[in-house]
Enzyme design. Structure first.
Site, short mmCIF file in Angstrom:
data_model
loop_
_atom_site.label_atom_id
_atom_site.label_comp_id
_atom_site.label_asym_id
_atom_site.label_seq_id
_atom_site.Cartn_x
_atom_site.Cartn_y
_atom_site.Cartn_z
N ALA A 115 -58.72 39.69 -53.66
CA ALA A 115 -58.78 38.86 -54.86
C ALA A 115 -58.87 37.39 -54.44
CB ALA A 115 -57.58 39.12 -55.76
N ASN A 116 -58.62 36.48 -55.36
CA ASN A 116 -58.67 35.05 -55.03
C ASN A 116 -57.57 34.32 -55.80
OD1 ASN A 116 -59.85 33.94 -57.63
ND2 ASN A 116 -61.38 35.47 -57.08
N ARG A 117 -57.47 33.02 -55.58
CA ARG A 117 -56.33 32.25 -56.08
C ARG A 117 -56.49 31.73 -57.51
NH1 ARG A 117 -52.94 31.53 -51.85
NH2 ARG A 117 -53.89 31.45 -49.77
#
Ligand code: CTP
Ligand code: CA
Length: 223
Positions: A33-35
């Site tokens: 995933a990402n931030r």
């Protein structure tokens, strides 16, 4: 209050908003995933709702809970987000604020991956995800106004302008997400709105304020 009374400049308009990260599985218990916190997209959905729009909010599970009074469609992967977006069309406008994973794991495992005892880690293979913004911008059910985002860490304006042309959207909301800006995960944003008319830099302000200003511009454009 306007929205509750059925009024507001966007009354009767359907607007689609994507928000948050996507999660791409590695196996049933792991993902990439990402931030993205989903804060900016959530604020935009709320601001459009406040102007009276009927909002469909397609979201990867994000830190920030979805706003009240919108239709929430929860998705995990980019592929699911694309399907949800297409199912939500037609719409008068679409705002693609999601931080869509650029790649998914092509060799995701159906069962939990186990260490094999040799000390050799597994090799992940990646495949590029569909571009949701480009697909919608170039699709048969294209909304009248399509707004994309461009999160960059270098040459923000040049990259964002090229992105607008490449994807075929009307506006790009560009921002510098270098760690030093504190924008990723923070409560403020400093954006440049890029349209056919050129680039307009807005002062740094709360993400809620960016959202209200953008929603007002969308209402003007659809008027
Ligand atoms: N976007 C999308 N589908 C993707 C990737 C991005 O719809 N698979 C959308 C984002 O929601 C955003 C815009 O495209 O509105 C730009 O996203 P960004 O990550 O900045 O651009 P990319 O085209 O993925 O280019 P890169 O990450 O390589 O800079
Ligand atoms: Ca990307």
């Amino acid at each position: 209050i306007d929205a509750a009374l059925g009024g507001g400049p966007l009354a009767g308009r359907h607007v689609l908003v994507t928000s948050g990260p996507t999660h791409e599985p590695i196996d049933p218990v792991r993902y990439i995933a990402n931030r993205s916190s989903g804060a900016q997209g959530t604020a935009i959905a709320a601001a459009l709702r406040d102007l009276g729009a009927r909002v469909t909010f397609v979201t990867g599970t994000a830190e920030v809970p979805p706003p009240q009074g919108v239709t929430v469609v929860r998705v995990e992967t980019a592929a699911q987000m694309l399907a949800a977006v297409q199912a939500a069309l037609p719409a008068e406008a679409a705002v693609m604020a999601a931080a869509v994973a650029d790649w998914r794991v092509a060799n995701a495992a159906g069962q939990k991956m186990k260490k094999d005892g040799t000390g050799q880690p597994p090799a992940l293979e990646f495949a590029e995800n569909p571009d949701i913004l480009a697909t919608v911008s170039q699709g048969a059910q294209r909304p009248r106004l399509v707004v994309g985002f461009a999160a960059e860490t270098t040459d923000v304006l040049a990259h964002a302008t090229a992105k607008r042309a490449r994807k075929g959207c009307d506006w790009i909301v560009a921002n510098d997400v270098s760690p030093a800006t504190g924008i990723m995960g923070g409560s403020e944003n400093a954006v440049t709105l890029i349209s056919a008319e050129g680039a307009e830099s807005w002062p740094r302000m709360a993400k809620d304020a960016v959202a209200r200003r953008l929603a007002a511009r969308i209402a003007e454009a659809l008027a």
